[in-house]
Design a protein around this motif. Structure first.
Motif, PDB file in Angstrom:
ATOM      1  N   GLY A 447       0.765  -1.223   0.151  1.00 40.67           N
ATOM      2  CA  GLY A 447      -0.069  -0.201  -0.040  1.00 40.67           C
ATOM      3  C   GLY A 447       0.660   1.271  -0.151  1.00 40.67           C
ATOM      4  O   GLY A 447       0.894   2.445   0.008  1.00 40.67           O
ATOM      5  N   ARG A 448       2.177   1.207   0.723  1.00 43.93           N
ATOM      6  CA  ARG A 448       2.967   2.288   0.876  1.00 43.93           C
ATOM      7  C   ARG A 448       4.595   1.892   0.299  1.00 43.93           C
ATOM      8  O   ARG A 448       4.616   0.836   1.152  1.00 43.93           O
ATOM      9  CB  ARG A 448       2.631   2.794   1.702  1.00 43.93           C
ATOM     10  CG  ARG A 448       3.515   4.155   2.408  1.00 43.93           C
ATOM     11  CD  ARG A 448       3.072   5.022   3.063  1.00 43.93           C
ATOM     12  NE  ARG A 448       3.704   4.163   4.367  1.00 43.93           N
ATOM     13  CZ  ARG A 448       4.274   4.486   5.789  1.00 43.93           C
ATOM     14  NH1 ARG A 448       4.824   5.283   6.139  1.00 43.93           N
ATOM     15  NH2 ARG A 448       4.190   3.478   6.997  1.00 43.93           N
ATOM     16  N   ALA A 463      -2.939  11.524   2.129  1.00 44.07           N
ATOM     17  CA  ALA A 463      -2.177  10.790   0.359  1.00 44.07           C
ATOM     18  C   ALA A 463      -1.735   9.363   1.032  1.00 44.07           C
ATOM     19  O   ALA A 463      -1.076   8.531   0.688  1.00 44.07           O
ATOM     20  CB  ALA A 463      -1.040  11.644   0.119  1.00 44.07           C
ATOM     21  N   VAL A 465      -1.566   6.166   2.809  1.00 45.26           N
ATOM     22  CA  VAL A 465      -2.647   4.464   2.666  1.00 45.26           C
ATOM     23  C   VAL A 465      -1.764   3.487   3.441  1.00 45.26           C
ATOM     24  O   VAL A 465      -0.584   3.521   3.971  1.00 45.26           O
ATOM     25  CB  VAL A 465      -1.826   3.715   0.370  1.00 45.26           C
ATOM     26  CG1 VAL A 465      -2.565   2.198   1.344  1.00 45.26           C
ATOM     27  CG2 VAL A 465      -2.984   5.087   0.070  1.00 45.26           C
TER      28      VAL A 465
ATOM     29  N   ARG B 126      -3.194  12.856  -4.467  1.00 45.26           N
ATOM     30  CA  ARG B 126      -4.031  12.947  -3.659  1.00 45.26           C
ATOM     31  C   ARG B 126      -2.161  13.416  -3.522  1.00 45.26           C
ATOM     32  O   ARG B 126      -1.352  13.093  -3.223  1.00 45.26           O
ATOM     33  CB  ARG B 126      -3.862  12.583  -2.498  1.00 45.26           C
ATOM     34  CG  ARG B 126      -5.068  12.919  -2.665  1.00 45.26           C
ATOM     35  CD  ARG B 126      -5.725  11.204  -1.862  1.00 45.26           C
ATOM     36  NE  ARG B 126      -7.312  10.779  -1.733  1.00 45.26           N
ATOM     37  CZ  ARG B 126      -8.146  11.370  -0.653  1.00 45.26           C
ATOM     38  NH1 ARG B 126      -7.223  11.234   0.226  1.00 45.26           N
ATOM     39  NH2 ARG B 126      -9.152  11.441  -0.419  1.00 45.26           N
ATOM     40  N   ARG B 143       2.296  11.069  -1.615  1.00 47.70           N
ATOM     41  CA  ARG B 143       1.780  11.233  -2.979  1.00 47.70           C
ATOM     42  C   ARG B 143       0.696   9.873  -2.975  1.00 47.70           C
ATOM     43  O   ARG B 143       1.506   8.376  -3.043  1.00 47.70           O
ATOM     44  CB  ARG B 143       1.948  11.370  -3.969  1.00 47.70           C
ATOM     45  CG  ARG B 143       3.057  13.207  -3.988  1.00 47.70           C
ATOM     46  CD  ARG B 143       3.960  13.324  -4.748  1.00 47.70           C
ATOM     47  NE  ARG B 143       5.419  14.496  -3.994  1.00 47.70           N
ATOM     48  CZ  ARG B 143       4.906  15.796  -5.418  1.00 47.70           C
ATOM     49  NH1 ARG B 143       4.749  15.461  -6.850  1.00 47.70           N
ATOM     50  NH2 ARG B 143       5.548  16.772  -5.241  1.00 47.70           N
ATOM     51  N   GLN B 144       0.110  10.018  -3.322  1.00 46.70           N
ATOM     52  CA  GLN B 144      -1.210   8.809  -3.661  1.00 46.70           C
ATOM     53  C   GLN B 144      -2.061   8.591  -4.828  1.00 46.70           C
ATOM     54  O   GLN B 144      -1.992   9.533  -6.022  1.00 46.70           O
ATOM     55  CB  GLN B 144      -2.137   9.269  -2.822  1.00 46.70           C
ATOM     56  CG  GLN B 144      -2.836   7.312  -2.940  1.00 46.70           C
ATOM     57  CD  GLN B 144      -4.327   7.624  -1.764  1.00 46.70           C
ATOM     58  OE1 GLN B 144      -5.443   8.216  -2.418  1.00 46.70           O
ATOM     59  NE2 GLN B 144      -4.738   8.194  -0.361  1.00 46.70           N
ATOM     60  N   ARG B 145      -1.888   7.280  -5.606  1.00 46.88           N
ATOM     61  CA  ARG B 145      -2.586   7.510  -6.618  1.00 46.88           C
ATOM     62  C   ARG B 145      -3.400   6.189  -6.873  1.00 46.88           C
ATOM     63  O   ARG B 145      -3.059   5.508  -5.627  1.00 46.88           O
ATOM     64  CB  ARG B 145      -1.628   7.466  -8.263  1.00 46.88           C
ATOM     65  CG  ARG B 145      -0.373   6.577  -7.892  1.00 46.88           C
ATOM     66  CD  ARG B 145      -0.490   6.044  -9.591  1.00 46.88           C
ATOM     67  NE  ARG B 145       0.434   5.014  -9.995  1.00 46.88           N
ATOM     68  CZ  ARG B 145       0.840   4.331 -10.880  1.00 46.88           C
ATOM     69  NH1 ARG B 145       0.774   4.921 -12.194  1.00 46.88           N
ATOM     70  NH2 ARG B 145       1.745   3.122 -10.355  1.00 46.88           N
ATOM     71  N   CYS B 494       0.158   4.580  -1.644  1.00 45.64           N
ATOM     72  CA  CYS B 494       1.197   5.762  -1.649  1.00 45.64           C
ATOM     73  C   CYS B 494       2.583   5.958  -1.817  1.00 45.64           C
ATOM     74  O   CYS B 494       2.891   4.831  -1.567  1.00 45.64           O
ATOM     75  CB  CYS B 494       0.985   6.552  -0.096  1.00 45.64           C
ATOM     76  SG  CYS B 494       1.351   7.327   0.659  1.00 45.64           S
TER      77      CYS B 494
END
Lengths: 525, 525
Positions: A447-448, A463, A465, B126, B143-145, B494
């Motif tokens: 997830g990250r 942002a 996760v 984000r 940052r997230q996508r 993330c």
């Protein structure tokens, strides 16, 4: 405020009549007063039906009223003062600074969700206006908003007695979404839980929220949790804990006549890839930072670095030596409960008994009860790739360094990993190619992804996760930390051809919440 | 293009070697050439592993390339010309206008998803920038996508041989998300499926998409579908069909060592509340519109109005009479398959045999094979409230009028309903109070609420929700029609502290896709 050992049901509280929780200070083994007699079936049913009764009113509270409620919970938790800190320290063995920091994080999280609620982004309002002239058929006005799914059952986690417990991220995001919450308090810190629960009760009263918007149940064993998840009033579940626990709840949820989603955050060993140039350039500092991240809080973090992966060579040898030295000097802190300590000991024995695993370091033994002696192991990638037991999480301050023959084997190790909350790349500029080759693999596993950091320490922001593919969580499309956590508890509803008077507030023509709506597919400024 | 009866696997095609599908014209009972020998285990495994191989490249195609692929599929389907229309008519018994309209909808849907892909809203980017000065701890750049979940298995539905089949909403939204797709063709229209599948193959080739981005398998029985859902390469499932079928696939998906989500759209009787003033003012037109919505396409719509709820009185009596007259004159159209016709006949017998149910009207008997004779029944709310069988879907042109003593009983009927795709309110201004009292109940029961319309006819747009609580679907947080359908096949990732060179394109500092990002919680203009 004193701890009474009561069940909190809506605005009331009373003593349970089932087998009692008997809280213990894990650092001394001493009993803590009072006992918490367990919730009865009737208590569970009452909490759930009150939550359902509260749902209709609570889900339609104004954005301002709901945000204010969340902020008032934060204020009430702060008003508990040092009594909360002392009780949490006694129940968990965690140091004062950590608990104080966690209180700050918990209240900050509640205030973040208050701002999220006010902002209204979560409503995800979409408007497709009527096109009466369209050929061959006119289009009618269609509008979408998100609404709360219904009452949510939240399971407090052991390792964050404030931030992942009664008023933690699951509760904050469910309340923000408009869902009443019934918490099953973690048996490791019932007094802490009650204090926080009473703060929520207080806030609900002050904000005139409907009775039943929040309840808190205690008890021994798994029956309360199972009954909660099976209760037809409950519409979703938030859980942080073991894989076995999460899967058991998910199975109950699936067997209901109306199945419900369980958002379980379960297990992760958080691989850290130390790439050649970075290891060579920063051997000593990497090893020291690693030992800190590993042993902090007795390693009791979901994102603890349980796996280090490097490429064979002089630099890795030097890193192993430096990490061995650093871990050997690491403190032994009290673990949260004697059960967790026993599981840690078992995990260490499993690794120690594996002929392909070598123990590099044992930290200090510790003088407190239930001390977590940090451990560092190593194994070859070729063995890791054929031995699934080496991927099993050992919850606590234990880690395994995997030595690869080269980048290609490192990629195979990445590909062999189960789903994880996080993966980390330690890299210098010269490692860019290696990082680029690993990134696509890691994206499908976690997830990250972090660069040049350590996975412990989860920022509560937009942002973030905190999630990932199974078995890290039961639903990789979600996060349990950060503002997007609210989405777990929402579902879309479409309103077709509604007169404005009948439309919900968020969808009215005048856009009274001043939302950035998706208007005919375009985002409004 | 001729129909070959082949399995389509990536860019290749060949004849299967298992028991053959033998397509039939349901209106005449005549066999249609050719047979479709079923896919072997090896075919299934090859389609799935090719899909996984294609995944890495396909999920990172540029927005423009992917949008262009979707548009090319639409063009290739249109290029099939009248051959596609004729084959679909022969296989389904549906009339030409309907099939032509459905082709338009299918291609429009592909083009909508192309625009959705280009727009990039689905990436939900984000950005929380670094705060190096923050106390007590700096914040790192986060940052997230959203990324595609992986290969998706899609099950073609019988009732929309184009729009919910090989290139229907599930395939379009999965491809839009960046997921390769393996379709299990519906046995009711294999020739139609093959033609559309070859159009997708053609588009994939023309757009230089990776081999394996699309495959199409055929066969008799449930084994192929079960093997698909169990295959470890598959990461999500899209299904439209019966409750039994959806639940069976969901059970397989849950039993995998790595469980995956099944997005199943299953059953719905789509209650229509006809409120007193509206019934009195528009008795005749309501009855006529109802009969049209009920009998159109032999009632084979997920959103067919299977339940009408009104309040006892003169107006309702007049409506019943007018509806009886209208349904008695309604045409009998051929149903899609003889199995569906047999199930319809069984459902009618169940209702006819219920002592508390009265048959008001039987439509024309029809001269074609497998004709669906429209039926209208009525029962009292007091019986409906205690007899769960009256809520069971009868797929086809059958509906049940429920007579309530008053608004309060109408509310109880609403509360007793299972989850539905839609609910409808027919209302005049004087019905506003009644509508307002029903709305909060219906919001928790359904995905879409209509005012003064009929639920058949699902607009493909941004605000549409074709979904709803169980058993309407297996996941009430999703829709299978409209641009939000893409979300089923995405998950957030993330990226923490990434150098810009390593960031995915959508997250680069320069915002090359010009997205409206969520920057520190604020939506960029």
């Amino acid at each position: 405020m004193t701890v009474s050992g009561h069940q909190l049901i809506g605005q009331t509280s009373h003593q349970g009549d089932q087998a009692a929780l008997e809280p213990v200070d894990p650092a001394t083994g001493k009993r803590l007063e009072p006992d918490f007699p367990g919730a009865s079936r009737k208590d569970i049913e009452q909490a759930c039906s009150l939550a359902l009764e509260a749902f209709g009113e609570y889900r339609e509270t104004s954005l301002e009223a709901r945000a204010n409620f969340l902020e008032t919970i934060a204020t009430e938790i702060e008003a508990l003062g040092p009594g909360l800190i002392e009780r949490a320290m006694a129940e968990t063995g965690l140091p004062k600074g950590r608990i104080e920091g966690e209180r700050g994080r918990t209240c900050g999280q509640l205030r973040l969700f208050a701002s999220v609620v006010r902002d209204g982004e979560w409503l995800d309002v979409r408007v497709d206006p009527a096109l009466p002239e369209r050929q061959p058929m006119p289009r009618l006005d269609l509008r979408q908003r998100h609404i709360a799914v219904g009452p949510v059952a939240v399971f407090g986690a052991s390792n964050f007695p404030l931030a992942f417990s009664v008023a933690g991220g699951d509760t904050a995001s469910a309340l923000a979404a408009g869902c009443p919450v019934v918490v099953k308090g973690h048996p490791g810190h019932p007094g802490t839980s009650e204090l926080v629960g009473r703060a929520i009760q207080q806030a609900a009263k002050a904000c005139q929220m409907p009775n039943g918007v929040f309840s808190l149940l205690f008890g021994v064993g798994n029956e309360i949790g199972q009954a909660l998840v099976a209760n037809p009033c409950i519409q979703a579940v938030g859980f942080t804990g073991s894989r076995r626990g999460g899967l058991a709840l998910a199975a109950i949820a699936q067997q209901r006549s109306v199945p419900i989603p369980v958002f379980a955050e379960m297990s992760s060993i958080n691989p850290v890839f130390i790439l050649p140039e970075a290891v060579a350039a920063r051997t000593g500092s990497l090893a020291k930072e690693f030992a800190v991240s590993l042993s902090m809080g007795a390693g009791q973090f979901c994102t603890n670095p349980g796996l280090i992966i490097g490429c064979r060579g002089k630099a890795l040898e030097a890193f192993k030596q430096a990490a061995t030295d650093a871990v050997a000097q690491a403190d032994a802190q009290t673990m949260l409960t004697s059960d967790i300590h026993a599981a840690y000991t078992q995990g260490i024995e499993r690794l120690s008994g594996n002929a392909n695993v070598q123990c590099l370091a044992s930290g200090e033994e510790g003088v407190v009860s239930n001390a977590c002696q940090p451990r560092l192991f190593t194994a070859h990638a070729s063995d890791f790739l054929i031995d699934e037991t080496l991927q099993q999480e050992v919850f606590g301050a234990a880690s395994l360094i995997i030595e690869c023959e080269g980048l290609e084997e490192m990629q195979r190790v990445a590909e062999s990993l189960e789903g994880q909350l996080t993966a980390t790349l330690h890299m210098d500029e010269g490692d860019m190619g290696a990082a680029q080759s690993l990134l696509p693999i890691l994206e499908t596993k976690v997830g990250r992804i972090l660069v040049n950091g350590w996975p412990t320490g989860v920022e509560v922001c937009h942002a973030m996760v905190h999630g990932g593919p199974f078995p890290a969580t039961s639903d990789s499309r979600t996060t349990s930390v950060g503002s997007a956590a609210i989405r777990r508890f929402l579902r879309p509803v479409c309103y077709q051809n509604f007169p404005d008077a009948l439309r919900p507030h968020a969808l009215k023509e005048a856009n009274p919440y001043r939302l950035h709506r998706l208007l005919d597919g375009e985002r409004e400024a």
